[in-house]
Design a protein around this motif. Structure first.
Motif, PDB file in Angstrom:
ATOM      1  N   LEU A 142      -2.655   8.950  11.945  1.00  0.00           N
ATOM      2  CA  LEU A 142      -3.826   7.571  10.985  1.00  0.00           C
ATOM      3  C   LEU A 142      -2.351   7.194   9.544  1.00  0.00           C
ATOM      4  CD1 LEU A 142      -7.101   9.442  10.540  1.00  0.00           C
ATOM      5  CD2 LEU A 142      -6.036   7.480  11.789  1.00  0.00           C
ATOM      6  N   SER A 143      -1.888   8.450   9.623  1.00  0.00           N
ATOM      7  CA  SER A 143      -0.203   7.706   8.870  1.00  0.00           C
ATOM      8  C   SER A 143       0.957   7.033   9.389  1.00  0.00           C
ATOM      9  CB  SER A 143       0.125   8.446   7.974  1.00  0.00           C
ATOM     10  OG  SER A 143       1.256   9.955   8.028  1.00  0.00           O
ATOM     11  N   PHE A 144       1.118   7.387  10.698  1.00  0.00           N
ATOM     12  CA  PHE A 144       2.499   7.227  11.170  1.00  0.00           C
ATOM     13  C   PHE A 144       2.905   7.349  10.999  1.00  0.00           C
ATOM     14  CE2 PHE A 144      -1.047   3.520  10.444  1.00  0.00           C
ATOM     15  CZ  PHE A 144      -1.337   3.224  12.033  1.00  0.00           C
ATOM     16  N   ARG A 145       3.021   8.819  10.460  1.00  0.00           N
ATOM     17  CA  ARG A 145       4.510   9.543  10.402  1.00  0.00           C
ATOM     18  C   ARG A 145       4.378  11.114  10.488  1.00  0.00           C
ATOM     19  NH1 ARG A 145       8.737   7.875   6.240  1.00  0.00           N
ATOM     20  NH2 ARG A 145       7.817   5.856   5.426  1.00  0.00           N
ATOM     21  N   TRP A 146       5.262  11.581  10.975  1.00  0.00           N
ATOM     22  CA  TRP A 146       4.975  13.395  11.526  1.00  0.00           C
ATOM     23  C   TRP A 146       5.920  14.019   9.886  1.00  0.00           C
ATOM     24  CZ3 TRP A 146       2.343  14.494  15.212  1.00  0.00           C
ATOM     25  CH2 TRP A 146       1.910  13.505  15.717  1.00  0.00           C
TER      26      TRP A 146
ATOM     27  N   VAL B  35       2.150  -0.139   7.273  1.00  0.00           N
ATOM     28  CA  VAL B  35       2.430   0.044   8.350  1.00  0.00           C
ATOM     29  C   VAL B  35       0.714   1.521   7.615  1.00  0.00           C
ATOM     30  CG1 VAL B  35       2.631   1.797  10.068  1.00  0.00           C
ATOM     31  CG2 VAL B  35       4.286   0.130   9.540  1.00  0.00           C
ATOM     32  N   ALA B  36      -0.019   1.303   7.376  1.00  0.00           N
ATOM     33  CA  ALA B  36      -0.787   2.139   7.045  1.00  0.00           C
ATOM     34  C   ALA B  36      -2.454   2.290   7.736  1.00  0.00           C
ATOM     35  CB  ALA B  36      -0.858   2.319   5.744  1.00  0.00           C
ATOM     36  N   THR B  37      -3.222   3.234   7.306  1.00  0.00           N
ATOM     37  CA  THR B  37      -4.687   3.037   7.734  1.00  0.00           C
ATOM     38  C   THR B  37      -5.235   3.055   6.530  1.00  0.00           C
ATOM     39  OG1 THR B  37      -4.310   4.341   9.530  1.00  0.00           O
ATOM     40  CG2 THR B  37      -6.460   4.417   9.387  1.00  0.00           C
ATOM     41  N   SER B  38      -6.213   2.372   6.200  1.00  0.00           N
ATOM     42  CA  SER B  38      -7.093   2.440   4.635  1.00  0.00           C
ATOM     43  C   SER B  38      -8.543   2.161   5.322  1.00  0.00           C
ATOM     44  CB  SER B  38      -6.731   1.075   3.683  1.00  0.00           C
ATOM     45  OG  SER B  38      -6.942   1.783   2.873  1.00  0.00           O
ATOM     46  N   PHE B  39      -9.381   2.748   4.489  1.00  0.00           N
ATOM     47  CA  PHE B  39     -10.787   2.798   4.723  1.00  0.00           C
ATOM     48  C   PHE B  39     -11.696   4.055   3.456  1.00  0.00           C
ATOM     49  CE2 PHE B  39      -9.581   2.001   9.309  1.00  0.00           C
ATOM     50  CZ  PHE B  39     -10.548   1.420   9.755  1.00  0.00           C
ATOM     51  N   PRO B  40     -12.920   3.331   3.628  1.00  0.00           N
ATOM     52  CA  PRO B  40     -13.217   4.173   2.269  1.00  0.00           C
ATOM     53  C   PRO B  40     -12.799   5.347   2.729  1.00  0.00           C
ATOM     54  CG  PRO B  40     -14.791   2.102   2.745  1.00  0.00           C
ATOM     55  CD  PRO B  40     -13.525   2.255   3.694  1.00  0.00           C
ATOM     56  N   GLY B  41     -12.546   6.162   1.392  1.00  0.00           N
ATOM     57  CA  GLY B  41     -12.224   7.588   1.986  1.00  0.00           C
ATOM     58  C   GLY B  41     -11.199   7.828   2.560  1.00  0.00           C
TER      59      GLY B  41
ATOM     60  N   GLY C 286      -0.633   5.911   5.124  1.00  0.00           N
ATOM     61  CA  GLY C 286       0.562   5.305   5.526  1.00  0.00           C
ATOM     62  C   GLY C 286       1.112   4.221   4.512  1.00  0.00           C
ATOM     63  N   THR C 287       2.280   3.984   4.842  1.00  0.00           N
ATOM     64  CA  THR C 287       3.309   2.684   3.798  1.00  0.00           C
ATOM     65  C   THR C 287       2.061   1.455   3.071  1.00  0.00           C
ATOM     66  OG1 THR C 287       4.972   4.117   5.105  1.00  0.00           O
ATOM     67  CG2 THR C 287       5.235   2.065   3.760  1.00  0.00           C
ATOM     68  N   PHE C 288       2.759   1.300   2.172  1.00  0.00           N
ATOM     69  CA  PHE C 288       2.076   0.058   1.166  1.00  0.00           C
ATOM     70  C   PHE C 288       3.357  -0.066   0.552  1.00  0.00           C
ATOM     71  CE2 PHE C 288      -1.225   3.248   1.753  1.00  0.00           C
ATOM     72  CZ  PHE C 288      -2.924   2.089   2.125  1.00  0.00           C
ATOM     73  N   SER C 289       3.157  -2.008   0.535  1.00  0.00           N
ATOM     74  CA  SER C 289       4.282  -2.470   0.172  1.00  0.00           C
ATOM     75  C   SER C 289       3.875  -3.775  -1.123  1.00  0.00           C
ATOM     76  CB  SER C 289       5.326  -3.391   1.339  1.00  0.00           C
ATOM     77  OG  SER C 289       6.145  -4.424   0.952  1.00  0.00           O
ATOM     78  N   GLY C 290       4.734  -3.359  -2.034  1.00  0.00           N
ATOM     79  CA  GLY C 290       3.827  -4.187  -3.313  1.00  0.00           C
ATOM     80  C   GLY C 290       4.884  -4.542  -4.235  1.00  0.00           C
TER      81      GLY C 290
ATOM     82  N   ASP D  73       5.966  -2.760  -6.918  1.00  0.00           N
ATOM     83  CA  ASP D  73       6.108  -1.738  -7.654  1.00  0.00           C
ATOM     84  C   ASP D  73       7.205  -1.581  -5.954  1.00  0.00           C
ATOM     85  OD1 ASP D  73       5.093  -2.275 -10.122  1.00  0.00           O
ATOM     86  OD2 ASP D  73       3.700  -0.678  -9.666  1.00  0.00           O
ATOM     87  N   GLY D  74       7.755  -1.792  -5.196  1.00  0.00           N
ATOM     88  CA  GLY D  74       8.239  -1.302  -4.172  1.00  0.00           C
ATOM     89  C   GLY D  74       7.606  -0.756  -2.913  1.00  0.00           C
ATOM     90  N   VAL D  75       7.855   0.132  -1.894  1.00  0.00           N
ATOM     91  CA  VAL D  75       7.312   0.148  -0.566  1.00  0.00           C
ATOM     92  C   VAL D  75       6.764   1.704  -1.305  1.00  0.00           C
ATOM     93  CG1 VAL D  75       7.210   0.556   1.017  1.00  0.00           C
ATOM     94  CG2 VAL D  75       9.089  -0.790   0.861  1.00  0.00           C
ATOM     95  N   SER D  76       5.406   2.106  -1.151  1.00  0.00           N
ATOM     96  CA  SER D  76       5.043   3.540  -1.481  1.00  0.00           C
ATOM     97  C   SER D  76       4.492   4.478  -0.024  1.00  0.00           C
ATOM     98  CB  SER D  76       3.653   3.317  -2.397  1.00  0.00           C
ATOM     99  OG  SER D  76       2.751   2.838  -1.815  1.00  0.00           O
ATOM    100  N   TYR D  77       3.846   5.210  -0.382  1.00  0.00           N
ATOM    101  CA  TYR D  77       3.467   6.389   0.670  1.00  0.00           C
ATOM    102  C   TYR D  77       2.123   6.771   0.779  1.00  0.00           C
ATOM    103  CZ  TYR D  77       2.507   9.741   3.813  1.00  0.00           C
ATOM    104  OH  TYR D  77       1.417   9.820   5.463  1.00  0.00           O
ATOM    105  N   TRP D  78       1.326   6.610   0.818  1.00  0.00           N
ATOM    106  CA  TRP D  78       0.131   7.831   0.463  1.00  0.00           C
ATOM    107  C   TRP D  78      -0.480   8.268   1.511  1.00  0.00           C
ATOM    108  CZ3 TRP D  78      -2.333   6.276  -4.089  1.00  0.00           C
ATOM    109  CH2 TRP D  78      -1.908   5.788  -5.311  1.00  0.00           C
ATOM    110  N   LEU D  79      -1.247   9.011   0.797  1.00  0.00           N
ATOM    111  CA  LEU D  79      -1.619  10.073   1.676  1.00  0.00           C
ATOM    112  C   LEU D  79      -3.249  10.481   0.884  1.00  0.00           C
ATOM    113  CD1 LEU D  79      -2.488  11.398   4.598  1.00  0.00           C
ATOM    114  CD2 LEU D  79      -0.878  12.820   4.173  1.00  0.00           C
ATOM    115  N   THR D  80      -4.465   9.899   0.900  1.00  0.00           N
ATOM    116  CA  THR D  80      -5.162  10.526  -0.212  1.00  0.00           C
ATOM    117  C   THR D  80      -6.532  10.125   0.538  1.00  0.00           C
ATOM    118  OG1 THR D  80      -5.511   8.469  -0.742  1.00  0.00           O
ATOM    119  CG2 THR D  80      -3.854  10.071  -2.061  1.00  0.00           C
TER     120      THR D  80
END
Length: 148
Positions: free
Chosen positions: A52-56, A84-90, A94-98, A100-107
């Motif tokens: 789901l996060s596209f990263r091993w 390159v990310a999956t984002s659903f409620p809950g 994955g990786t987000f670009s904004g 402030d730069g590029v960030s990786y979230w897994l929450t």
């Protein structure tokens, strides 16, 4: 005709089932394993979160860490757009670009997460929920050298 429809819908049903499974398992907050060694930090998403996060895994050299802290993710969304990310409620994975730069979230939905601010590399920030105590993990990372 019905067989063709089932064949066409099968990948969509499988994908939705994987996402639902990930959202349900994101509730416990144990989404990644973080290993701290003298030279690097290794972040490995657990189970389905690899897909789901596209990263091993993510390897971060110790000298690339500018700061480590704990972030309360209740109601917080990653900044920017999905790269390159999956984002659903809950579940955010994955990786987000904004701005402030590029960030990786897994929450998951709520709770504390480990936040790493990076001074170099392709990522500027990493935010992951871990099963262990994120505050003590952040303190260990800050005491590694440059991040202290």
């Amino acid at each position: 005709m019905a067989a063709d429809l089932l064949t066409a819908l099968f990948p969509i049903v499988v994908l939705l089932a994987l996402i639902l499974y990930g959202v349900l398992h994101a509730r416990d907050g144990d989404l990644a394993d973080v290993t701290v060694s003298g030279r690097e930090i290794l972040i490995r998403p657990r189970g389905i979160f690899k897909v789901l996060s596209f990263r091993w895994s993510i390897r971060v050299p110790a000298d690339a860490i500018a700061w480590a802290s704990v972030l309360d993710i209740g109601g917080l969304n990653p900044p920017g757009m999905r790269f390159v990310a999956t984002s659903f409620p809950g579940l955010t994975a994955g990786t987000f670009s904004g701005p402030d730069g590029v960030s990786y979230w897994l929450t998951g939905r709520d709770g504390a997460a480990l936040r790493l601010e990076l001074s170099e590399g392709p990522l500027d920030r990493i935010v992951v929920q871990v099963g262990s105590d994120p505050a003590s993990l952040a303190a260990r990372i800050r005491n590694m050298g440059r991040a202290a």
